[in-house]
Design an enzyme around this catalytic site. Structure first.
Site, PDB file in Angstrom:
ATOM      1  N   GLU A 108       0.837  -1.202   0.000  1.00 54.77           N
ATOM      2  CA  GLU A 108       0.000   0.000   0.000  1.00 54.77           C
ATOM      3  C   GLU A 108       0.872   1.252   0.000  1.00 54.77           C
ATOM      4  OE1 GLU A 108      -3.281   0.040  -0.142  1.00 54.77           O
ATOM      5  OE2 GLU A 108      -3.808  -2.003   0.458  1.00 54.77           O
ATOM      6  N   THR A 109       0.413   2.257  -0.722  1.00 55.28           N
ATOM      7  CA  THR A 109       0.929   3.617  -0.596  1.00 55.28           C
ATOM      8  C   THR A 109      -0.223   4.483  -0.112  1.00 55.28           C
ATOM      9  OG1 THR A 109       2.590   3.342  -2.329  1.00 55.28           O
ATOM     10  CG2 THR A 109       1.919   5.586  -1.800  1.00 55.28           C
TER      11      THR A 109
END
Length: 293
Positions: A57-58
């Site tokens: 995830e970003t």
């Protein structure tokens, strides 16, 4: 925006921080990239950045809230938060929320005890839980994700290589297995799991004979993540299940990925789940983002 045109766009330098969430030491838990932005660019650019980082995830945060959205607690820091895997934007992510909040509380609002986050899942908040260490860190409040009983699919069983005792449908497909050892030793067929019509597959079992109330793993090839190290949104689904079975509102879960991560859970009235964990900052730098003016 295509690759050729992006070469000719002016770049804006913004911070980018990598943080291990649900980690009691560096290289444990789940790494997330956190990128504070001055405003929202095109979704395509956000997706390209997440693919470039290539973490599960970003997290992107912007200080301005959407028009018509007001923070529930005036005077408390509030941000708009979005989550992207390398392949898609998701509706709920726990570890990147914890990581983003730890950055905001430690580096932007060091005198605050809480940060409010507007997301696709509504308002979330994260509080300081202590001074760090195994009983400190940060506590985030997530919506409990309801599960519905579903049939055990022989295709899923074959792909997992293990028999389930129960199956549920929620944000993900949840399969309850016989014991923690079975969960730990799984070597599933990820290509088959990627073809299922679900965001991901959670496998879980009770933690009998260990220090944990339950254990789990999460496979999300369809979302661009073969196996997530620690998945907060999975705990939002299975913590209420194990709380109901044990009669305990507070539990400790362990995700049995290669990195591993411990999550302290508190189920509140069956509707919310509080997840507590530590965050360890690995790196901090800058990114030159084309087209962000």
């Amino acid at each position: 925006m295509n690759t050729t045109s992006s070469k000719h766009l002016p770049s804006t330098t913004v911070p980018i921080i990598q943080i291990d969430a649900f980690a009691d030491a560096l290289f444990e838990g789940n790494p997330a990239a956190v990128m504070p932005l001055p405003h929202w660019p095109a979704d395509e650019l956000l997706q390209r950045i997440a693919a470039e980082k290539n973490l599960s995830e970003t997290a992107f945060v912007v200080a301005a809230l959407p028009e018509g959205v007001e923070a529930p607690e005036p005077g408390c820091p509030a941000y708009h938060l979005r989550w992207f895997t390398p392949a898609i934007e998701v509706d709920l992510c726990g570890h990147a929320t914890l990581a983003a909040a730890s950055y905001l509380l430690d580096s932007v609002h060091p005198d605050a005890t809480r940060v409010q986050l507007w997301t696709r899942s509504g308002w979330l908040h994260v509080d300081r839980a202590g001074e760090g260490g195994p009983h400190g860190g940060f506590t985030m409040d997530l919506p409990a994700v309801p599960l519905a009983v579903t049939d055990i699919d022989p295709v899923v069983t074959a792909a997992l290589g293990a028999s389930a005792t129960e199956a549920y449908a929620g944000m993900d497909l949840v399969y309850v297995l016989e014991d923690a050892a079975t969960v730990r030793e799984l070597a599933p067929d990820l290509a088959v799991l990627a073809g299922l019509d679900t965001r991901g597959v959670v496998v879980t079992a009770g933690g009998r004979g260990s220090e944990f109330d339950f254990v789990c793993r999460w496979f999300g090839s369809r979302a661009g993540v073969s196996e997530d190290p620690v998945t907060g949104s999975a705990f939002a689904q299975i913590a209420p299940l194990w709380a109901q079975r044990s009669g305990k509102a507070e539990l400790v879960g362990r995700q049995l990925s290669a990195r591993g991560g411990t999550v302290r859970c508190r189920v509140v009235d069956g509707a919310r789940v509080e997840l507590t964990g530590n965050c360890i900052r690995f790196s901090e730098g800058v990114a030159a983002v084309p087209g962000l003016t």
